[in-house]
Design a protein around this motif. Structure first.
Motif, PDB file in Angstrom:
ATOM      1  N   VAL A   1       2.047   5.115  -9.190  1.00  0.00           N
ATOM      2  CA  VAL A   1       1.774   4.940 -10.620  1.00  0.00           C
ATOM      3  C   VAL A   1       1.154   6.199 -11.237  1.00  0.00           C
ATOM      4  CG1 VAL A   1       0.480   3.620 -12.346  1.00  0.00           C
ATOM      5  CG2 VAL A   1       1.719   2.418 -10.528  1.00  0.00           C
ATOM      6  N   PRO A   2       0.133   6.805 -10.626  1.00  0.00           N
ATOM      7  CA  PRO A   2      -0.422   8.030 -11.226  1.00  0.00           C
ATOM      8  C   PRO A   2       0.596   9.183 -11.288  1.00  0.00           C
ATOM      9  CG  PRO A   2      -1.956   7.130  -9.622  1.00  0.00           C
ATOM     10  CD  PRO A   2      -0.663   6.359  -9.483  1.00  0.00           C
TER      11      PRO A   2
ATOM     12  N   ILE B   1       5.754   0.239   2.557  1.00  0.00           N
ATOM     13  CA  ILE B   1       6.268  -1.002   1.981  1.00  0.00           C
ATOM     14  C   ILE B   1       7.667  -0.809   1.391  1.00  0.00           C
ATOM     15  CG2 ILE B   1       5.213  -0.746  -0.303  1.00  0.00           C
ATOM     16  CD1 ILE B   1       4.644  -3.868  -0.057  1.00  0.00           C
ATOM     17  N   VAL B   2       7.958   0.380   0.902  1.00  0.00           N
ATOM     18  CA  VAL B   2       9.303   0.668   0.380  1.00  0.00           C
ATOM     19  C   VAL B   2      10.301   0.649   1.530  1.00  0.00           C
ATOM     20  CG1 VAL B   2      10.750   2.464  -0.669  1.00  0.00           C
ATOM     21  CG2 VAL B   2       8.520   1.911  -1.653  1.00  0.00           C
TER      22      VAL B   2
ATOM     23  N   TYR C   1      13.754 -10.729  -5.322  1.00  0.00           N
ATOM     24  CA  TYR C   1      12.847 -10.119  -6.301  1.00  0.00           C
ATOM     25  C   TYR C   1      11.430 -10.085  -5.741  1.00  0.00           C
ATOM     26  CZ  TYR C   1      16.655 -10.523  -9.654  1.00  0.00           C
ATOM     27  OH  TYR C   1      17.855 -10.402 -10.296  1.00  0.00           O
ATOM     28  N   VAL C   2      11.082 -11.048  -4.927  1.00  0.00           N
ATOM     29  CA  VAL C   2       9.749 -11.091  -4.321  1.00  0.00           C
ATOM     30  C   VAL C   2       9.487  -9.812  -3.536  1.00  0.00           C
ATOM     31  CG1 VAL C   2       8.317 -12.269  -2.595  1.00  0.00           C
ATOM     32  CG2 VAL C   2       9.632 -13.617  -4.242  1.00  0.00           C
TER      33      VAL C   2
ATOM     34  N   PHE D   1       5.666  -3.169  -6.115  1.00  0.00           N
ATOM     35  CA  PHE D   1       4.957  -2.808  -7.341  1.00  0.00           C
ATOM     36  C   PHE D   1       3.524  -3.319  -7.366  1.00  0.00           C
ATOM     37  CE2 PHE D   1       9.405  -2.947  -9.338  1.00  0.00           C
ATOM     38  CZ  PHE D   1       9.633  -1.624  -9.027  1.00  0.00           C
ATOM     39  N   GLN D   2       3.243  -4.387  -6.660  1.00  0.00           N
ATOM     40  CA  GLN D   2       1.901  -4.955  -6.633  1.00  0.00           C
ATOM     41  C   GLN D   2       1.045  -4.416  -5.495  1.00  0.00           C
ATOM     42  OE1 GLN D   2       3.095  -9.060  -6.466  1.00  0.00           O
ATOM     43  NE2 GLN D   2       3.202  -9.260  -8.694  1.00  0.00           N
ATOM     44  N   SER D   3       1.639  -3.625  -4.616  1.00  0.00           N
ATOM     45  CA  SER D   3       0.891  -3.126  -3.463  1.00  0.00           C
ATOM     46  C   SER D   3      -0.160  -2.105  -3.889  1.00  0.00           C
ATOM     47  CB  SER D   3       1.833  -2.504  -2.428  1.00  0.00           C
ATOM     48  OG  SER D   3       2.304  -1.250  -2.879  1.00  0.00           O
ATOM     49  N   GLU D   4      -1.234  -2.076  -3.137  1.00  0.00           N
ATOM     50  CA  GLU D   4      -2.318  -1.128  -3.411  1.00  0.00           C
ATOM     51  C   GLU D   4      -1.823   0.305  -3.265  1.00  0.00           C
ATOM     52  OE1 GLU D   4      -6.702   0.015  -1.604  1.00  0.00           O
ATOM     53  OE2 GLU D   4      -5.933  -2.018  -1.316  1.00  0.00           O
TER      54      GLU D   4
END
Length: 127
Positions: free
Chosen positions: A102-103, A42-43, A85-86, A92-95
């Motif tokens: 995040v971890p 996604i990035v 921004y979307v 950031f909202q992706s699984e």
């Protein structure tokens, strides 16, 4: 005055994990974390640019003295550039981001101390 409509930036001010030296923080962020983050599908799809800005401690101290201002508390800034921004929020909202990135952040930053700045762009000088 007009802002660019083809791209936006999100800057996130970062505070390093206090268990790390400045050098350890930079090394981890530049290496392990950068590879992990930029390797996400996604990035690769959503971002136009990802930059890291690491504070230069000697210059930071000189600047604070010259300006008569307090030394900045930030250790770095992550800069994300995308068409909207979307597109950034989708990352950031992706699984995948939530499970992988995040971890990993706990290894080098204090996430809850970060501050985000959504930035609409207007170039005043470009040489």
């Amino acid at each position: 005055m007009s802002f660019r409509t083809d791209r936006v930036r999100l800057a996130i001010l970062l505070k390093r994990n206090p268990t790390l030296t400045k050098e350890e923080f930079s090394q981890y962020w530049l290496g392990t974390h950068a590879a992990l983050f930029s390797g996400l599908a996604i990035v690769k799809t959503n971002l136009l640019k990802y930059e890291q800005a690491h504070t230069n401690e000697p210059v930071l101290l000189q600047l604070a003295a010259a300006m008569g201002a307090p030394k900045s508390e930030w250790d770095g800034m992550a800069i994300f550039e995308a068409e909207s921004y979307v597109k950034i929020f989708e990352i950031f909202q992706s699984e995948e981001y939530q499970k992988v990135v995040v971890p990993d952040e706990k290894h080098f930053i204090v996430r809850q101390a970060s501050q985000a700045l959504p930035l609409d762009l207007n170039t005043v000088l470009d040489q």
